[in-house]
Design a protein around this motif. Structure first.
Motif, PDB file in Angstrom:
ATOM      1  N   LEU A   1       0.823  -1.201   0.000  1.00  0.00           N
ATOM      2  CA  LEU A   1       0.000   0.000   0.000  1.00  0.00           C
ATOM      3  C   LEU A   1       0.863   1.260   0.000  1.00  0.00           C
ATOM      4  N   ASP A   2       0.340   2.297  -0.601  1.00  0.00           N
ATOM      5  CA  ASP A   2       1.055   3.576  -0.660  1.00  0.00           C
ATOM      6  C   ASP A   2       0.747   4.384   0.592  1.00  0.00           C
ATOM      7  N   ALA A   3       1.361   3.978   1.707  1.00  0.00           N
ATOM      8  CA  ALA A   3       1.142   4.637   2.992  1.00  0.00           C
ATOM      9  C   ALA A   3       2.423   5.322   3.428  1.00  0.00           C
ATOM     10  N   ALA A   4       2.302   6.566   3.864  1.00  0.00           N
ATOM     11  CA  ALA A   4       3.479   7.300   4.321  1.00  0.00           C
ATOM     12  C   ALA A   4       3.992   6.742   5.642  1.00  0.00           C
ATOM     13  N   LEU A   5       3.075   6.237   6.475  1.00  0.00           N
ATOM     14  CA  LEU A   5       3.435   5.698   7.782  1.00  0.00           C
ATOM     15  C   LEU A   5       2.781   4.342   7.991  1.00  0.00           C
ATOM     16  N   LEU A   6       3.532   3.426   8.590  1.00  0.00           N
ATOM     17  CA  LEU A   6       3.019   2.115   8.951  1.00  0.00           C
ATOM     18  C   LEU A   6       3.324   1.870  10.419  1.00  0.00           C
ATOM     19  N   ASN A   7       2.333   1.399  11.152  1.00  0.00           N
ATOM     20  CA  ASN A   7       2.550   0.982  12.532  1.00  0.00           C
ATOM     21  C   ASN A   7       2.212  -0.498  12.620  1.00  0.00           C
TER      22      ASN A   7
END
Length: 245
Positions: A97-103
């Motif tokens: 996925l094109d996510a700036a942040l991943l937790n």
């Protein structure tokens, strides 16, 4: 760390809690929907019997055939038996996925090494924060990847006792629900203490009304893990500045 006296809500990163909490949480549809409103996503990581990393919060699930443990069934069996079927994603799918942040919320110590490895292979370390609510898992994360950003999720008083005994933490993931246990003013004091110790505060929610509480607390946090990023963004848009109560 300087305490902010005025906060532009657009400066605060928002992550979708399991994408969107609800019937489709921790699925690709939930993650994709969250990313329409959020900077990133929070997802839970467990392993199946055949060693596949999947996004799944609970250690068990129920179906018409009975109750099953995620780590006791293979991925094909999980997708056959689970009520959500093929919607249960592998971590590799989430990383696409094109996510700036991943937790990545690590639910089992067994997933630490393979999880770090796959995130390194995908060159996603710089946009990933690892977290866990078990101190032993946090210690394993810090040992396995000293350069990773690792956070502790507070879930009980044991979390608090352990928090100030360890070094190397990047963040503390604090539930709004702590307000109901210790009161509003002590909670504010806690957030200030954490930030003075140079720990990033990630605010999340279990059973509270985040639309009520996030605006009150946002000046003391570094990110919000939101159950419903769409509704939270609407609250933010009501004013260019969030009032500090």
């Amino acid at each position: 760390m300087k305490v902010r006296t005025e906060v532009d809500s657009e400066d605060i990163p928002v992550l979708g809690h399991r994408g969107f909490r609800g019937s489709l949480e921790n699925t690709m549809p939930a993650f994709r929907r969250a990313l329409r409103y959020a900077n990133g996503i929070e997802f839970d990581v467990r392993t199946t019997k055949d060693g596949k990393l999947v996004a799944h919060h609970d250690g068990t699930f129920k179906s018409e055939e009975g109750a099953f443990r995620v780590n006791e069934v293979s991925l094909p069996m999980l997708r056959k038996l689970h009520p959500l079927g093929p919607l249960v994603p592998e971590v590799s799918e989430v990383l696409s996925l094109d996510a700036a942040l991943l937790n990545a919320d690590v639910k089992e110590r067994e997933v630490v090494e393979p999880l770090v490895n796959i995130i390194e292979r995908r060159k996603a370390i710089e946009r990933t924060i690892f977290s866990a609510d078990e101190p032993e898992t946090v210690t394993t994360l810090l040992r396995e990847c000293p350069d990773c950003r690792v956070g502790l999720s507070i879930v009980d008083y044991r979390s608090m006792a352990w928090l100030f005994k360890t070094g190397g933490l990047y963040s503390v993931h604090v539930p709004i629900d702590v307000v109901s246990y210790i009161g509003y003013r002590p909670f504010i004091t806690l957030l200030r203490v954490l930030r003075r110790r140079k720990l990033r505060v990630y605010l999340w929610n279990y059973r509270m009304d985040e639309l009520l509480w996030v605006p009150r607390l946002i000046h003391l946090v570094d990110a919000v893990i939101s159950d419903d990023p769409a509704r939270l963004r609407k609250v933010f848009r009501c004013s260019s500045k969030v009032p500090l109560w």
